[in-house]
Design a protein around this motif. Structure first.
Motif, PDB file in Angstrom:
ATOM      1  N   LEU A 155      -7.111  -3.031  14.500  1.00 45.87           N
ATOM      2  CA  LEU A 155      -8.136  -3.178  13.461  1.00 45.87           C
ATOM      3  C   LEU A 155      -9.350  -2.310  13.790  1.00 45.87           C
ATOM      4  O   LEU A 155      -9.925  -1.676  12.895  1.00 45.87           O
ATOM      5  CB  LEU A 155      -8.549  -4.635  13.303  1.00 45.87           C
ATOM      6  N   ASN A 156      -9.732  -2.256  15.060  1.00 51.07           N
ATOM      7  CA  ASN A 156     -10.841  -1.380  15.468  1.00 51.07           C
ATOM      8  C   ASN A 156     -10.506   0.089  15.215  1.00 51.07           C
ATOM      9  O   ASN A 156     -11.368   0.871  14.807  1.00 51.07           O
ATOM     10  CB  ASN A 156     -11.178  -1.598  16.941  1.00 51.07           C
ATOM     11  N   PHE A 200      -1.379   1.812  12.158  1.00 48.36           N
ATOM     12  CA  PHE A 200      -2.261   1.860  13.335  1.00 48.36           C
ATOM     13  C   PHE A 200      -1.629   1.200  14.552  1.00 48.36           C
ATOM     14  O   PHE A 200      -2.303   1.005  15.553  1.00 48.36           O
ATOM     15  CB  PHE A 200      -3.610   1.183  13.006  1.00 48.36           C
ATOM     16  N   THR A 201      -0.340   0.894  14.466  1.00 46.06           N
ATOM     17  CA  THR A 201       0.312   0.292  15.625  1.00 46.06           C
ATOM     18  C   THR A 201       0.596   1.354  16.676  1.00 46.06           C
ATOM     19  O   THR A 201       0.810   2.523  16.366  1.00 46.06           O
ATOM     20  CB  THR A 201       1.643  -0.385  15.231  1.00 46.06           C
ATOM     21  N   GLY A 224      -0.465  -4.274  11.187  1.00 44.52           N
ATOM     22  CA  GLY A 224      -1.212  -3.109  11.641  1.00 44.52           C
ATOM     23  C   GLY A 224      -1.172  -1.925  10.699  1.00 44.52           C
ATOM     24  O   GLY A 224      -1.404  -0.792  11.112  1.00 44.52           O
ATOM     25  N   MET A 225      -0.900  -2.184   9.422  1.00 45.42           N
ATOM     26  CA  MET A 225      -0.831  -1.101   8.434  1.00 45.42           C
ATOM     27  C   MET A 225      -1.876  -1.315   7.354  1.00 45.42           C
ATOM     28  O   MET A 225      -1.976  -2.405   6.793  1.00 45.42           O
ATOM     29  CB  MET A 225       0.554  -1.027   7.795  1.00 45.42           C
ATOM     30  N   TRP A 282      -2.553  -8.240  10.231  1.00 44.03           N
ATOM     31  CA  TRP A 282      -3.085  -7.636  11.459  1.00 44.03           C
ATOM     32  C   TRP A 282      -2.898  -8.630  12.601  1.00 44.03           C
ATOM     33  O   TRP A 282      -3.775  -8.874  13.414  1.00 44.03           O
ATOM     34  CB  TRP A 282      -4.555  -7.235  11.251  1.00 44.03           C
ATOM     35  N   GLN A 283      -1.698  -9.193  12.639  1.00 46.66           N
ATOM     36  CA  GLN A 283      -1.310 -10.165  13.650  1.00 46.66           C
ATOM     37  C   GLN A 283       0.139  -9.868  14.043  1.00 46.66           C
ATOM     38  O   GLN A 283       1.009  -9.713  13.179  1.00 46.66           O
ATOM     39  CB  GLN A 283      -1.424 -11.588  13.088  1.00 46.66           C
ATOM     40  N   HIS A 284       0.390  -9.783  15.350  1.00 47.11           N
ATOM     41  CA  HIS A 284       1.750  -9.583  15.830  1.00 47.11           C
ATOM     42  C   HIS A 284       2.631 -10.756  15.405  1.00 47.11           C
ATOM     43  O   HIS A 284       2.138 -11.830  15.050  1.00 47.11           O
ATOM     44  CB  HIS A 284       1.770  -9.467  17.356  1.00 47.11           C
TER      45      HIS A 284
END
Length: 475
Positions: free
Chosen positions: A236-237, A471-472, A454-455, A437-439
């Motif tokens: 996320l950052n 962004f992964t 992460g997308m 934004w969570q595994h």
């Protein structure tokens, strides 16, 4: 002259471009590792515009040395339930809710020519006519017995059992959601009973979407789950840092829409505390405010709640209460809205709904799955209701006005909840589920849900072209 600069010049010349001497001076200062990518992307963008001169302005905008002042970034909140919630109580309250649902959906379907021939259910039952009659109401029950399907429809005047023999109509009946609004063409059969000749649902008319005048982009996110030990903080950052980068898509983003489950919450499921980095809701929201404050101020952020966020769980939900964290509310570029909400971005109408009812629809409708949430969202558009099923997993509040009805046709329908990125286009409406934004959590692994986290999903509001930015880590 560096050989990398010579390559850039030759590449542009071979594509039919000229480079202004002032632009050449800027190219000579670009990092050699970035030079090839920069020149190729500028050539691609200028080719679309059919402009074959690369000048100083082009490079300054692309590299972030100068703002692109041509991008429109106007917004309006078109609907937000936060200030309208007036829940009633008990059976009477739910009676009022369903009466509101019936009257509002009947008004929507009244545009159809068949609606002029509508009869109340009580008058249709009394008439028992062999001629075709039209009735409408909410589907209270569906039963399949041997080779027939029976539908029980209610309106304010009474209830009627109708029988479906036609095989094609039986397929239509099987796709209906409990408590959704339907219109039927029926007649009284020779052997008794009301026979269904046609089934009509409110649905979405063919729609020409509104478009932005400029190529402004919006980024769609949901299900951050900040506070969870599985929260993807680094990714996320990285996304937030990318918003300030010279990337040509990032530079066009003027809106970020976060569609619920901003935090992981506390006490949402048994033993959740064992999977939390922050076991206090105030700490989770403090972390949220800290992260969102890094988003550039020229980008407008809209935040709606989900089932993990603090506040009321029943739909519709007001915005996350300010009492939990005033910093979020005080950020100038952040608007805290309820669920569902509709916003206008440069005239493009975006319906934001976290998507809790996806659980109910998947559970009760054959052929649907969590892998394809956009298909489920299509069902909600067809029903013109965001959470039609009562008494299942998704709690509905007994509101005086049913605010879950899709009154106004959106241009983009944005949801989350299931942690899977998915897209669809239905009658001119872009359907978008924005992942998470969570595994993958142990619960998801146990039930076979494979998230696509992460997308960021980005939409050009002029062309409606959709981009996904992953962004992964690729280690």
């Amino acid at each position: 002259m560096e050989k990398d600069v010579v390559f850039a010049i030759n590449y542009a010349l071979n594509k039919g471009f000229q480079i202004h001497p002032d632009a050449l001076k800027i190219l000579e200062r670009v990092d050699v590792n970035e030079l090839e990518r920069v020149i190729k992307e500028i050539v691609q963008e200028k080719s679309k515009q059919k402009l074959f001169l690369i000048n100083q302005d082009d490079l300054e905008v692309f590299l972030g040395l100068k703002d692109d002042e041509k991008l429109e970034s106007e917004y309006r909140v078109l609907s937000d339930p936060s200030s309208k919630i007036t829940s009633a109580e008990g059976v009477e309250g739910y009676g009022t809710l369903f009466a509101s649902r019936f009257s509002k959906l009947k008004k929507i379907i009244s545009n159809r020519p068949e609606a002029k021939m509508l009869k109340t259910i009580s008058s249709a039952v009394s008439a028992k006519s062999n001629d075709d009659m039209y009735i409408c109401g909410l589907l209270s029950e569906r039963r399949v017995e041997r080779n027939i399907t029976k539908l029980i429809i209610d309106d304010p005047t009474g209830s009627i059992e109708t029988i479906v023999f036609d095989k094609d109509l039986q397929k239509t009946a099987a796709a209906l959601l409990t408590d959704q609004f339907v219109m039927e063409r029926i007649s009284f059969g020779k052997n008794g009973g009301f026979i269904v000749k046609d089934i009509i649902i409110p649905d979405i008319p063919e729609h020409i979407p509104n478009r932005s005048k400029t190529e402004t982009c919006a980024a769609f996110l949901s299900d951050l789950h900040i506070g969870s030990m599985y929260f993807m903080e680094k990714e996320l950052n990285d996304f937030i840092s990318w918003l300030s980068s010279p990337d040509p898509i990032a530079r066009k983003i003027r809106f970020v829409l976060i569609c619920g489950d901003v935090v992981d919450g506390v006490g949402i499921y048994p033993n959740q505390d064992k999977e939390l980095d922050f076991v206090d809701i105030h700490e989770q929201l403090k972390k949220t405010a800290e992260l969102l404050s890094k988003i550039p101020q020229h980008i407008k952020v809209f935040v709606t709640p989900g089932n993990h966020d603090p506040g009321r769980r029943a739909l519709p939900q007001p915005a996350i209460p300010e009492i939990y964290n005033s910093d979020l509310w005080n950020q100038k570029n952040v608007s805290m809205l309820g669920n569902p909400a509709m916003v206008s971005l440069n005239g493009v109408k975006v319906l934001m709904f976290h998507g809790q009812s996806i659980d109910d629809v998947v559970r009760t409708t054959p052929g649907l799955s969590y892998d394809k949430p956009a298909q489920v969202m299509r069902y909600l558009l067809q029903a013109r209701h965001l959470s039609p099923i009562y008494g299942s997993q998704t709690p509905l509040a007994p509101e005086l006005d049913d605010m879950m009805i899709i009154d106004e046709v959106p241009d983009i329908f944005h949801s989350g909840h299931v942690h899977v990125v998915d897209l669809d286009l239905y009658r001119g409406i872009l359907i978008l589920n924005s992942g998470a934004w969570q595994h993958q959590t142990p619960f998801q692994a146990g039930v076979g849900i494979t998230p696509t986290p992460g997308m960021a999903v980005i939409v050009n509001l002029k062309t409606f072209k959709v981009y996904t930015k992953d962004f992964t880590s690729k280690d």
